[in-house]
Design an enzyme around this catalytic site. Sequence first.
Site, PDB file in Angstrom:
ATOM      1  N   THR A 112     -25.569 -30.442 -30.667  1.00 29.60           N
ATOM      2  CA  THR A 112     -26.492 -29.414 -30.174  1.00 29.60           C
ATOM      3  C   THR A 112     -27.416 -28.876 -31.264  1.00 29.60           C
ATOM      4  OG1 THR A 112     -24.721 -27.808 -30.490  1.00 29.60           O
ATOM      5  CG2 THR A 112     -25.028 -28.669 -28.271  1.00 29.60           C
ATOM      6  N   HIS A 140     -21.054 -25.921 -38.192  1.00 31.24           N
ATOM      7  CA  HIS A 140     -20.908 -24.663 -38.916  1.00 31.24           C
ATOM      8  C   HIS A 140     -19.437 -24.417 -39.253  1.00 31.24           C
ATOM      9  CE1 HIS A 140     -19.497 -22.946 -35.126  1.00 31.24           C
ATOM     10  NE2 HIS A 140     -20.602 -23.386 -34.541  1.00 31.24           N
ATOM     11  N   HIS A 160     -16.408 -25.121 -37.077  1.00 31.82           N
ATOM     12  CA  HIS A 160     -15.899 -26.485 -36.858  1.00 31.82           C
ATOM     13  C   HIS A 160     -14.906 -26.911 -37.939  1.00 31.82           C
ATOM     14  CE1 HIS A 160     -19.873 -26.743 -34.668  1.00 31.82           C
ATOM     15  NE2 HIS A 160     -19.071 -27.263 -33.769  1.00 31.82           N
ATOM     16  N   LYS A 197     -19.437 -19.758 -23.306  1.00 35.12           N
ATOM     17  CA  LYS A 197     -20.862 -19.443 -23.191  1.00 35.12           C
ATOM     18  C   LYS A 197     -21.135 -18.645 -21.917  1.00 35.12           C
ATOM     19  CE  LYS A 197     -22.196 -21.713 -26.845  1.00 35.12           C
ATOM     20  NZ  LYS A 197     -20.873 -21.697 -27.439  1.00 35.12           N
ATOM     21  N   ARG A 209     -26.588 -24.105 -21.943  1.00 35.56           N
ATOM     22  CA  ARG A 209     -27.198 -24.554 -23.188  1.00 35.56           C
ATOM     23  C   ARG A 209     -28.583 -25.123 -22.898  1.00 35.56           C
ATOM     24  NH1 ARG A 209     -23.555 -25.007 -27.457  1.00 35.56           N
ATOM     25  NH2 ARG A 209     -21.359 -25.218 -26.926  1.00 35.56           N
ATOM     26  N   GLN A 220     -15.431 -35.040 -20.424  1.00 32.86           N
ATOM     27  CA  GLN A 220     -14.559 -34.942 -21.603  1.00 32.86           C
ATOM     28  C   GLN A 220     -13.207 -35.575 -21.324  1.00 32.86           C
ATOM     29  OE1 GLN A 220     -14.494 -31.182 -23.692  1.00 32.86           O
ATOM     30  NE2 GLN A 220     -12.487 -31.580 -24.564  1.00 32.86           N
ATOM     31  N   ASP A 271     -10.143 -22.845 -27.076  1.00 34.96           N
ATOM     32  CA  ASP A 271     -10.970 -22.751 -25.872  1.00 34.96           C
ATOM     33  C   ASP A 271     -11.120 -24.100 -25.174  1.00 34.96           C
ATOM     34  OD1 ASP A 271     -12.485 -23.801 -27.976  1.00 34.96           O
ATOM     35  OD2 ASP A 271     -14.359 -22.970 -27.208  1.00 34.96           O
ATOM     36  N   LYS A 303     -16.230 -12.404 -35.465  1.00 33.88           N
ATOM     37  CA  LYS A 303     -16.128 -13.840 -35.227  1.00 33.88           C
ATOM     38  C   LYS A 303     -16.301 -14.582 -36.541  1.00 33.88           C
ATOM     39  CE  LYS A 303     -17.775 -17.482 -32.167  1.00 33.88           C
ATOM     40  NZ  LYS A 303     -18.712 -17.861 -31.097  1.00 33.88           N
ATOM     41  N   LYS A 324     -19.866 -15.984 -38.665  1.00 36.68           N
ATOM     42  CA  LYS A 324     -21.118 -15.315 -38.315  1.00 36.68           C
ATOM     43  C   LYS A 324     -21.443 -14.265 -39.368  1.00 36.68           C
ATOM     44  CE  LYS A 324     -22.156 -17.192 -34.295  1.00 36.68           C
ATOM     45  NZ  LYS A 324     -23.411 -17.918 -34.058  1.00 36.68           N
ATOM     46  N   THR A 325     -22.696 -14.239 -39.832  1.00 38.55           N
ATOM     47  CA  THR A 325     -23.128 -13.235 -40.793  1.00 38.55           C
ATOM     48  C   THR A 325     -24.398 -12.577 -40.273  1.00 38.55           C
ATOM     49  OG1 THR A 325     -24.578 -14.718 -42.041  1.00 38.55           O
ATOM     50  CG2 THR A 325     -22.246 -14.708 -42.664  1.00 38.55           C
TER      51      THR A 325
END
Length: 420
Positions: free
Chosen positions: A45, A50, A53, A88, A92, A181, A202, A237, A240-241
């Site tokens: 995507t 990041h 993962h 989500k 997407r 999947q 998830d 989370k 995340k920054t």
Amino acid sequence: MNAPRSEFLKVLTERGFIHQTSDFDGIDAAALENRLTTYVGYDCTGPSLHVGHLLSIMMLHWLQKTGAGKPITLMGGGTTRVGDPSGKDESRKLLTVEQIEANKESIRTVFSRFISFGEGKTDAMMADNAEWLTKLNYIEFLRDVGRHFSVNRMLSFDSVKLRLDREHELSFLEFNYMILQAYDFVELNKRYGCVLQMGGSDQWGNIVNGIDLGRRLGTPQLYALTCPLLTTASGAKMGKTASGAVWLNADMLSPYDYWQFWRNTEDADVGRFLKLFTILPMDEIAKLSALQGAEINEAKKVLATEATALLHGRDAALLAAETAQKTFEQGALAESLPTVEVQSGVLQDGLGVLTAFGPDYAKLVPSSSEARRQVKSGGLKVNDETVSDERATLSLSDLTSEGVIKLSFGKKKHVLLRAV
């Protein structure tokens, strides 16, 4: 759950990787016999994975390191065209085939930092589900695979249920994602003898769907293993920054900024992150975790250097540590700080300070509105002077004797603008 006998599950257990398994003893037995061919799927995507993962990538690392089986990194060249609804609230954005291919090529290089690819029994391999998903005949797929799925059961899975409970739209396209999947798992078993799928917690429903489909289609026993979805000790989370996601590709986040991300770990998370994101021995981690007070900062530096070395190499990690020391402990302007080039003509005309800090230049904040907010709270500095006027501009007169302008967000994020 019995105590693990295989080295693989011992490592995953003591380091805190395991959230849930479908059959712990079955996975353990397969690992003991070195036949645990395992996959993790990664959709394409974006041009980079990041920090979120990293847990699954580290699990593949330990799978290979302990000799338990062959790791498979499955690129979602096909499923990315559909979009995973897990976690989500909205669909997407649909990407073109060309965008997906470009993202896939950009992502590919990260894996080789953590696992080695080749032809050996435990050497990793890369697959792409576009190879089989794009060739499916829709009517045949519905008849042979779709008939094994209960809509009632699919509606009960978190990835679907949470979206519907919040009254957010779930397209029919996304609803099909879990079927695709599940089919991936069966196809990987058929092609490569894959018996285990790993992923974040998830993904549990999607993975179990694959196990169930495999049983109905007559595959050997398949297994599921999920890792926890990480949050920091304060509940934020992971990854995340204020300036956005913590990317793994160096062209999207410099090794220095990556080092700083780990250096800024909350005190309560240091021990846990050392177990998950470094390959340091457990006895060394125990000593570092026991540090208290100001000494915990030394453990954070070790975490930052070891985590950065895994991804970017030891030399880049040591340079980042040295840069940080010069910048913060010695007060020097380290030339190895992240640098962005800016045309002299732009500075001659005047570069708005909000623009300079934003995504077009320093990327220290995600938007001009966030930069404006940081100005009001005194969070931005130019050449170590606090910015007080959001309408201020940077010019050639702001260049230091080294020909740069130092932009700072908080105490630990710095970028040099270099005039060219």
